[in-house]
Design a protein around this motif. Structure first.
Motif, PDB file in Angstrom:
ATOM      1  N   THR A 191      40.024  41.705  45.532  1.00 18.54           N
ATOM      2  CA  THR A 191      41.300  42.869  45.210  1.00 18.54           C
ATOM      3  C   THR A 191      40.867  44.541  45.225  1.00 18.54           C
ATOM      4  OG1 THR A 191      38.985  43.297  43.757  1.00 18.54           O
ATOM      5  CG2 THR A 191      39.880  41.466  43.162  1.00 18.54           C
ATOM      6  N   ILE A 243      46.511  43.609  41.994  1.00 22.07           N
ATOM      7  CA  ILE A 243      46.014  43.258  40.999  1.00 22.07           C
ATOM      8  C   ILE A 243      44.905  43.772  40.200  1.00 22.07           C
ATOM      9  CG2 ILE A 243      46.434  40.511  41.803  1.00 22.07           C
ATOM     10  CD1 ILE A 243      43.592  39.624  42.817  1.00 22.07           C
ATOM     11  N   SER A 274      40.801  46.373  41.332  1.00 23.35           N
ATOM     12  CA  SER A 274      39.441  45.245  41.626  1.00 23.35           C
ATOM     13  C   SER A 274      38.418  46.022  39.960  1.00 23.35           C
ATOM     14  CB  SER A 274      38.909  46.088  42.684  1.00 23.35           C
ATOM     15  OG  SER A 274      39.102  47.877  42.678  1.00 23.35           O
ATOM     16  N   HIS A 289      39.146  43.353  37.815  1.00 24.86           N
ATOM     17  CA  HIS A 289      38.000  41.465  37.865  1.00 24.86           C
ATOM     18  C   HIS A 289      36.676  41.878  38.214  1.00 24.86           C
ATOM     19  CE1 HIS A 289      42.715  40.150  39.745  1.00 24.86           C
ATOM     20  NE2 HIS A 289      41.366  39.548  39.492  1.00 24.86           N
ATOM     21  N   SER A 333      45.409  49.564  39.228  1.00 21.86           N
ATOM     22  CA  SER A 333      45.344  48.856  40.641  1.00 21.86           C
ATOM     23  C   SER A 333      45.663  50.131  41.135  1.00 21.86           C
ATOM     24  CB  SER A 333      46.066  47.115  40.431  1.00 21.86           C
ATOM     25  OG  SER A 333      46.268  47.494  42.130  1.00 21.86           O
ATOM     26  N   ARG A 374      48.491  39.224  37.089  1.00 20.91           N
ATOM     27  CA  ARG A 374      47.679  40.026  35.660  1.00 20.91           C
ATOM     28  C   ARG A 374      48.238  39.766  34.820  1.00 20.91           C
ATOM     29  NH1 ARG A 374      47.276  45.582  38.913  1.00 20.91           N
ATOM     30  NH2 ARG A 374      47.987  46.072  36.928  1.00 20.91           N
TER      31      ARG A 374
END
Length: 275
Positions: A17, A22, A24, A27, A169, A257
């Motif tokens: 990621t 998208i 990190s 996530h 991101s 996203r």
């Protein structure tokens, strides 16, 4: 052993990621809800720094020749172009470095939460779709890194400032900036990778200075394990992205996203409601 498996999993998530646009942070905030490291707060803070360092080392390894202005296989002109690239990278790094130093504590205290992460995931997902649709039938003006001008890299650097907000991101924000100044997707992505080197090294050393580095033997092993996993996975993630964008645009990442942002809002919202 269980903590080692968690470290491996988190290193994989970071490696994937960090380079795909998208987020990190988006996530990791979701993954850490289910995969919690049973370690001290200081260790966890340092772990997040170390896995980022592993990711950035992957860029250095993959692009070492392109980034090395002293390579004996390069002509004098190529060496000069490489030095010019580094100057552009450093210039583009200034806005995020200044704002990051000024607002690092504020961001950690007030913006590191699921609401901010979810909103930025969705907003920049929409931005990717809109920007790509606007550029569907346009030929990029910048097809080589050497074609990037100082005003262009400053604009890209200003977009990187937006990535200080969790969930944005860093790669996503700077790629959007690159597309908006007329760069081809490959050029925008590569410049984003290079721009990460001083910014992420600087941010990492700032965190190390803030939290120190006093850990047990087992904790050092886990930190190194996370770094190595993040590095190895980042190699594959970077190569995948560069291959992917040869024939695809970034809209798929935009849709992803938006879905992820909705999941983060829904999950944490329901958790808070029934707490």
């Amino acid at each position: 052993m269980l903590e080692a498996l968690k470290v491996i999993f988190l290193g994989i998530v970071e490696g994937i990621t960090e380079w795909l646009p998208i987020s990190s942070t988006g996530h990791l905030i979701l993954v850490e809800e289910f995969v919690k490291l049973k370690m001290s707060e200081g260790f966890i803070s340092m772990f997040n720094v170390v896995i980022q360092l592993g990711a950035i080392l992957a860029v250095v390894v993959i692009y070492f020749h392109k980034l090395n202005p002293f390579s004996s296989t390069k002509t004098q002109k190529q060496k000069m172009l490489t030095l010019q690239l580094w100057v552009k990278v450093l210039i583009a790094s200034v806005p995020a470095a200044v704002i990051g130093l000024l607002f690092d504590d504020f961001i950690d205290a007030h913006l590191m939460n699921y609401v901010v992460v979810a909103i930025t995931l969705i907003l920049y997902g929409i931005a990717f779709i809109v920007v790509e649709k606007q550029h569907e039938h346009k030929k990029p003006a910048v097809r080589r890194l050497s074609d990037l001008t100082i005003p262009m890299v400053l604009i890209i650097g200003c977009f990187q400032v937006l990535a200080l907000i969790p969930g944005t991101s860093r790669s996503g924000a700077t790629i959007i900036g690159g597309l908006l100044v007329g760069a081809a997707r490959g050029v925008a992505a590569e410049f984003t990778f290079f721009l990460a080197i001083p910014v992420m090294f600087g941010a990492s050393f700032l965190k190390i200075f803030k939290f120190g580095f006093s850990f047990t033997g087992m904790e050092i092993f886990l930190l190194l394990l996370g770094c190595v996993i993040s590095f190895a996975v980042s190699i594959f993630a970077i190569k995948f992205l560069m291959q992917y964008i040869k024939n695809h645009d970034f809209k798929a990442f935009g849709y992803y996203r938006i879905v992820l942002g909705a999941i983060v809002l829904l999950y944490f919202g329901l958790t808070a409601a029934f707490a």
